[in-house]
Write an enzyme that holds these catalytic residues in place. Structure first.
Site, PDB file in Angstrom:
ATOM      1  N   LYS A  33      26.799  -5.408  37.263  1.00 39.68           N
ATOM      2  CA  LYS A  33      26.101  -4.120  37.464  1.00 39.68           C
ATOM      3  C   LYS A  33      26.057  -3.318  36.260  1.00 39.68           C
ATOM      4  O   LYS A  33      26.590  -3.634  35.160  1.00 39.68           O
ATOM      5  CB  LYS A  33      27.471  -3.348  38.228  1.00 39.68           C
ATOM      6  CG  LYS A  33      27.728  -3.787  39.497  1.00 39.68           C
ATOM      7  CD  LYS A  33      28.624  -3.033  40.367  1.00 39.68           C
ATOM      8  CE  LYS A  33      28.642  -3.280  41.842  1.00 39.68           C
ATOM      9  NZ  LYS A  33      29.808  -2.845  42.529  1.00 39.68           N
TER      10      LYS A  33
ATOM     11  N   GLU B 183       5.444  -7.431  40.222  1.00 38.55           N
ATOM     12  CA  GLU B 183       6.450  -6.355  40.727  1.00 38.55           C
ATOM     13  C   GLU B 183       7.973  -6.377  40.273  1.00 38.55           C
ATOM     14  O   GLU B 183       8.692  -5.305  40.190  1.00 38.55           O
ATOM     15  CB  GLU B 183       6.674  -6.445  42.156  1.00 38.55           C
ATOM     16  CG  GLU B 183       5.399  -6.562  43.121  1.00 38.55           C
ATOM     17  CD  GLU B 183       4.559  -5.274  42.774  1.00 38.55           C
ATOM     18  OE1 GLU B 183       5.098  -4.338  42.839  1.00 38.55           O
ATOM     19  OE2 GLU B 183       3.499  -5.227  42.926  1.00 38.55           O
TER      20      GLU B 183
ATOM     21  N   SER C 211       4.464   3.240  37.676  1.00 39.62           N
ATOM     22  CA  SER C 211       5.096   4.257  38.405  1.00 39.62           C
ATOM     23  C   SER C 211       4.629   5.531  38.102  1.00 39.62           C
ATOM     24  O   SER C 211       4.451   6.103  37.248  1.00 39.62           O
ATOM     25  CB  SER C 211       6.650   3.953  38.040  1.00 39.62           C
ATOM     26  OG  SER C 211       7.510   4.986  38.637  1.00 39.62           O
TER      27      SER C 211
ATOM     28  N   TYR D 140      13.269   4.464  31.843  1.00 38.53           N
ATOM     29  CA  TYR D 140      12.289   3.696  33.067  1.00 38.53           C
ATOM     30  C   TYR D 140      10.968   4.399  32.945  1.00 38.53           C
ATOM     31  O   TYR D 140       9.995   3.281  32.923  1.00 38.53           O
ATOM     32  CB  TYR D 140      13.071   3.813  34.316  1.00 38.53           C
ATOM     33  CG  TYR D 140      12.308   3.432  35.627  1.00 38.53           C
ATOM     34  CD1 TYR D 140      12.050   2.013  35.827  1.00 38.53           C
ATOM     35  CD2 TYR D 140      11.510   4.299  36.252  1.00 38.53           C
ATOM     36  CE1 TYR D 140      11.311   1.555  36.793  1.00 38.53           C
ATOM     37  CE2 TYR D 140      10.402   4.034  37.358  1.00 38.53           C
ATOM     38  CZ  TYR D 140      10.596   2.530  37.581  1.00 38.53           C
ATOM     39  OH  TYR D 140       9.711   2.113  38.724  1.00 38.53           O
TER      40      TYR D 140
ATOM     41  N   ASN E 213       6.655   7.684  45.915  1.00 36.45           N
ATOM     42  CA  ASN E 213       7.917   7.181  46.556  1.00 36.45           C
ATOM     43  C   ASN E 213       7.784   6.241  47.820  1.00 36.45           C
ATOM     44  O   ASN E 213       7.525   6.869  48.705  1.00 36.45           O
ATOM     45  CB  ASN E 213       8.706   8.561  46.800  1.00 36.45           C
ATOM     46  CG  ASN E 213       9.298   9.179  45.960  1.00 36.45           C
ATOM     47  OD1 ASN E 213       8.745   9.898  44.841  1.00 36.45           O
ATOM     48  ND2 ASN E 213      10.848   9.159  45.913  1.00 36.45           N
ATOM     49  N   VAL E 214       7.664   5.253  47.583  1.00 36.80           N
ATOM     50  CA  VAL E 214       7.505   4.110  48.593  1.00 36.80           C
ATOM     51  C   VAL E 214       8.588   3.985  49.584  1.00 36.80           C
ATOM     52  O   VAL E 214      10.012   3.945  49.102  1.00 36.80           O
ATOM     53  CB  VAL E 214       7.299   2.857  48.014  1.00 36.80           C
ATOM     54  CG1 VAL E 214       6.807   1.747  49.146  1.00 36.80           C
ATOM     55  CG2 VAL E 214       6.334   2.715  46.933  1.00 36.80           C
TER      56      VAL E 214
ATOM     57  N   LYS F 171      17.862  -2.472  48.081  1.00 36.32           N
ATOM     58  CA  LYS F 171      17.862  -1.770  47.054  1.00 36.32           C
ATOM     59  C   LYS F 171      19.223  -0.598  46.934  1.00 36.32           C
ATOM     60  O   LYS F 171      19.263   0.107  45.852  1.00 36.32           O
ATOM     61  CB  LYS F 171      16.660  -0.819  46.958  1.00 36.32           C
ATOM     62  CG  LYS F 171      15.297  -1.704  46.486  1.00 36.32           C
ATOM     63  CD  LYS F 171      14.050  -0.928  46.366  1.00 36.32           C
ATOM     64  CE  LYS F 171      14.186   0.095  45.113  1.00 36.32           C
ATOM     65  NZ  LYS F 171      12.916   0.721  44.960  1.00 36.32           N
TER      66      LYS F 171
ATOM     67  N   PHE G  60      20.281  17.796  49.626  1.00 38.45           N
ATOM     68  CA  PHE G  60      20.471  19.227  48.626  1.00 38.45           C
ATOM     69  C   PHE G  60      20.132  20.319  49.291  1.00 38.45           C
ATOM     70  O   PHE G  60      19.269  20.478  50.023  1.00 38.45           O
ATOM     71  CB  PHE G  60      19.451  18.619  47.248  1.00 38.45           C
ATOM     72  CG  PHE G  60      19.812  17.496  46.552  1.00 38.45           C
ATOM     73  CD1 PHE G  60      21.156  17.012  46.637  1.00 38.45           C
ATOM     74  CD2 PHE G  60      18.922  16.889  45.881  1.00 38.45           C
ATOM     75  CE1 PHE G  60      21.476  15.809  45.908  1.00 38.45           C
ATOM     76  CE2 PHE G  60      19.148  15.683  45.053  1.00 38.45           C
ATOM     77  CZ  PHE G  60      20.373  15.363  45.039  1.00 38.45           C
TER      78      PHE G  60
ATOM     79  N   SER H 297      16.448  21.669  50.335  1.00 37.05           N
ATOM     80  CA  SER H 297      15.587  20.516  50.661  1.00 37.05           C
ATOM     81  C   SER H 297      14.175  20.738  51.471  1.00 37.05           C
ATOM     82  O   SER H 297      13.417  19.755  51.493  1.00 37.05           O
ATOM     83  CB  SER H 297      16.638  19.605  51.376  1.00 37.05           C
ATOM     84  OG  SER H 297      17.222  18.840  50.306  1.00 37.05           O
TER      85      SER H 297
HETATM   86  N1  LIG Z   1       9.856   1.603  45.443  1.00 45.30           N
HETATM   87  C1  LIG Z   1       9.219   2.584  44.877  1.00 45.30           C
HETATM   88  O1  LIG Z   1       9.135   3.510  45.282  1.00 45.30           O
HETATM   89  C2  LIG Z   1       8.582   2.484  43.391  1.00 45.30           C
HETATM   90  C3  LIG Z   1       8.062   3.365  42.835  1.00 45.30           C
HETATM   91  C4  LIG Z   1       7.395   3.268  41.619  1.00 45.30           C
HETATM   92  C5  LIG Z   1       7.271   1.829  40.951  1.00 45.30           C
HETATM   93  N2  LIG Z   1       7.929   0.978  41.638  1.00 45.30           N
HETATM   94  C6  LIG Z   1       7.786  -0.431  40.939  1.00 45.30           C
HETATM   95  O2  LIG Z   1       7.354  -1.409  41.755  1.00 45.30           O
HETATM   96  C7  LIG Z   1       8.153  -2.644  41.563  1.00 45.30           C
HETATM   97  C8  LIG Z   1       8.858  -2.968  42.672  1.00 45.30           C
HETATM   98  O3  LIG Z   1       9.806  -2.107  43.226  1.00 45.30           O
HETATM   99  P1  LIG Z   1      10.741  -2.374  44.391  1.00 45.30           P
HETATM  100  O4  LIG Z   1      10.775  -1.037  44.914  1.00 45.30           O
HETATM  101  O5  LIG Z   1      10.256  -3.614  44.985  1.00 45.30           O
HETATM  102  O6  LIG Z   1      12.020  -2.683  43.794  1.00 45.30           O
HETATM  103  P2  LIG Z   1      13.096  -3.850  43.847  1.00 45.30           P
HETATM  104  O7  LIG Z   1      14.151  -3.773  42.819  1.00 45.30           O
HETATM  105  O8  LIG Z   1      13.591  -4.213  45.114  1.00 45.30           O
HETATM  106  O9  LIG Z   1      12.074  -5.056  43.201  1.00 45.30           O
HETATM  107  C9  LIG Z   1      12.407  -5.516  41.813  1.00 45.30           C
HETATM  108  C10 LIG Z   1      12.607  -6.938  41.868  1.00 45.30           C
HETATM  109  O10 LIG Z   1      12.575  -7.418  40.467  1.00 45.30           O
HETATM  110  C11 LIG Z   1      13.720  -8.319  40.429  1.00 45.30           C
HETATM  111  N3  LIG Z   1      14.022  -8.018  38.942  1.00 45.30           N
HETATM  112  C12 LIG Z   1      14.966  -7.451  38.130  1.00 45.30           C
HETATM  113  N4  LIG Z   1      15.001  -7.662  36.995  1.00 45.30           N
HETATM  114  C13 LIG Z   1      14.268  -8.903  36.944  1.00 45.30           C
HETATM  115  C14 LIG Z   1      14.376  -9.727  35.845  1.00 45.30           C
HETATM  116  N5  LIG Z   1      14.845  -9.729  34.594  1.00 45.30           N
HETATM  117  N6  LIG Z   1      13.621 -11.225  36.169  1.00 45.30           N
HETATM  118  C15 LIG Z   1      13.124 -11.294  37.149  1.00 45.30           C
HETATM  119  N7  LIG Z   1      13.049 -10.319  38.332  1.00 45.30           N
HETATM  120  C16 LIG Z   1      13.775  -9.497  38.079  1.00 45.30           C
HETATM  121  C17 LIG Z   1      14.638  -7.902  41.264  1.00 45.30           C
HETATM  122  O11 LIG Z   1      15.536  -8.747  41.561  1.00 45.30           O
HETATM  123  C18 LIG Z   1      14.034  -7.319  42.463  1.00 45.30           C
HETATM  124  O12 LIG Z   1      13.745  -8.260  43.537  1.00 45.30           O
HETATM  125  C19 LIG Z   1       8.891  -2.290  40.259  1.00 45.30           C
HETATM  126  O13 LIG Z   1       8.329  -2.709  39.147  1.00 45.30           O
HETATM  127  C20 LIG Z   1       9.301  -0.884  40.393  1.00 45.30           C
HETATM  128  O14 LIG Z   1       9.701  -0.316  39.079  1.00 45.30           O
HETATM  129  C21 LIG Z   1       8.488   1.063  42.862  1.00 45.30           C
END
Ligand SMILES: NC(=O)c1ccc[n+]([C@@H]2O[C@H](COP(=O)([O-])OP(=O)(O)OC[C@H]3O[C@@H](n4cnc5c(N)ncnc54)[C@H](O)[C@@H]3O)[C@@H](O)[C@H]2O)c1
Length: 336
Positions: free
Chosen positions: A50, A97, A138, A160, A190-191, A199, A222, A225
């Site tokens: 963690k 990703e 992002s 980040y 925001n997905v 997550k 909050f 909101s």
């Molecule tokens: N979900 C959203 O709202 C959102 C918004 C903006 C950007 N993003 C970007 O989209 C991408 C996917 O996001 P997500 O929501 O699916 O998140 P997520 O955390 O579910 O997916 C990221 C994946 O990367 C893997 N990972 C992390 N560190 C790693 C490493 N060192 N080596 C290999 N794998 C690794 C994790 O195990 C995870 O499965 C990310 O790059 C995230 O920053 C997501």
């Protein structure tokens, strides 16, 4: 559902972060729509480790990939050796990703190493293999700049957001040096949607409020909101953007949102309507200073150069997602 004329059958596709939320949705999209494609998932998966904020260091989960028939490689972006294992393939498309996706990790060193250093390796691999590269940037690159957030006007306010901003700068340089490459960055807002549950606390408020309501409680929001709005975008629109990004009119970095911001109160209210409850809302003071109060993606260039058109209103997205929210509550929360 096919979003353009590209035939991915017979193609070899790498999805880094494929055990995560967006990556696993991409993996299943290709498996279902292009059964003759070869799909390779590369992900670190989760361990017990963690960060100091109490969240897991990576969220990849095997349950996101149950039913997936392609190759799965457990590997770390930070390991040159693990990335080298990917050289055994000849990828046509790379969807990058994988990242530390938790916006509240403040250890700059580990974020920069994981998100940025590895990006050079991914770009080089795409160049050598002549693969189309679509990577996740992002909306966090905008920090708290006022709406609408527009590509080219970024101001990241956390490590980040800066890591994604740095990736964009590196990508722009590659686009200039290698104009024959196809490189597209997607700034997701925001997905929300299927396969985000693992997550944990960083999953969208859609599933978090949904599970609060299913536990018989009023959703906790909050104060104020109804006035805190975000550009919430459904996973299917994110898939659409990724597919269209494979044939851009122009390389670049593009916003992926709906451009129709909605409030957190809207989410809670739509969920209660879908779940048939009337618990009201429990408000508590927002503990965060510098909290982003309004996001709205400027998607004009995404429309023009990718042909991206968001199709999912918040009501429709939640309606489609609600059964999964209920199932996860039963299988993972109530009896988890
Ligand atoms: N979900 C959203 O709202 C959102 C918004 C903006 C950007 N993003 C970007 O989209 C991408 C996917 O996001 P997500 O929501 O699916 O998140 P997520 O955390 O579910 O997916 C990221 C994946 O990367 C893997 N990972 C992390 N560190 C790693 C490493 N060192 N080596 C290999 N794998 C690794 C994790 O195990 C995870 O499965 C990310 O790059 C995230 O920053 C997501």
């Amino acid at each position: 559902m096919k979003y353009n004329d590209i035939d991915f059958n017979g193609k070899t596709i790498l999805i880094t972060g494929g055990a995560g939320f967006i990556g696993s949705n991409l993996a299943f999209y290709f498996q279902e729509n292009f059964p003759q494609s070869s799909i390779v998932v590369f992900d670190k998966f989760r361990s017990e480790e963690k960060f100091s904020n109490g969240n897991l260091k990576s969220f990849g989960h095997y349950k996101n990939l149950i039913g997936f028939h392609g190759d799965v490689i457990c590997g770390d972006l930070n390991s040159k050796e693990d990335i080298k294992a990917l050289e055994a393939y000849d990828f046509d498309y790379i969807f990058h990703e994988a990242a530390i996706s938790d916006t509240r990790v403040y250890d700059q060193e580990i974020i920069m190493q994981t998100n940025v250093n590895s990006f050079y390796d991914i770009l080089e691999m795409a160049r050598r293999m002549n693969a189309v590269l679509v990577y996740a940037s992002s909306a966090a690159t905008y920090g708290s700049l006022p709406s609408p957030q527009t590509v080219g006007k970024e101001h990241p306010e956390n490590p980040y957001g800066f890591s994604k901003y740095a990736m964009d700068q590196i990508a722009y340089r590659y686009m200039n040096i290698y104009p024959d490459m196809t490189i597209v960055g997607l700034k997701y807002f925001n997905v929300y949607g299927a396969r985000e549950f693992f997550k944990d606390k960083t999953a969208s408020t859609v599933i978090q409020f949904g599970h609060q309501i299913l536990s018989g409680k009023a959703p906790r929001l909050f104060e104020g909101s109804d006035k805190i709005v975000r550009d919430f975008v459904y996973i299917k629109d994110v898939i659409q953007a990724n597919i269209k990004a494979c044939a851009p009119k122009k390389n670049g970095v593009y916003n992926v949102g709906t451009s129709k911001p909605r409030s957190f109160q809207d989410i809670a209210d739509i969920l209660q309507k879908e779940l048939g409850t009337d618990y009201g809302t429990e408000y508590f003071p927002n503990p965060f200073t510098g909290y982003q109060m309004h996001t709205q993606a400027d998607i004009s260039t995404s429309k023009e150069y990718l042909g991206y058109t968001p199709e999912w209103e918040l009501e429709a997205g939640i309606k489609e997602y609600i059964d999964e929210i209920k199932t996860l509550y039963k299988t993972e929360v109530a009896h988890g």
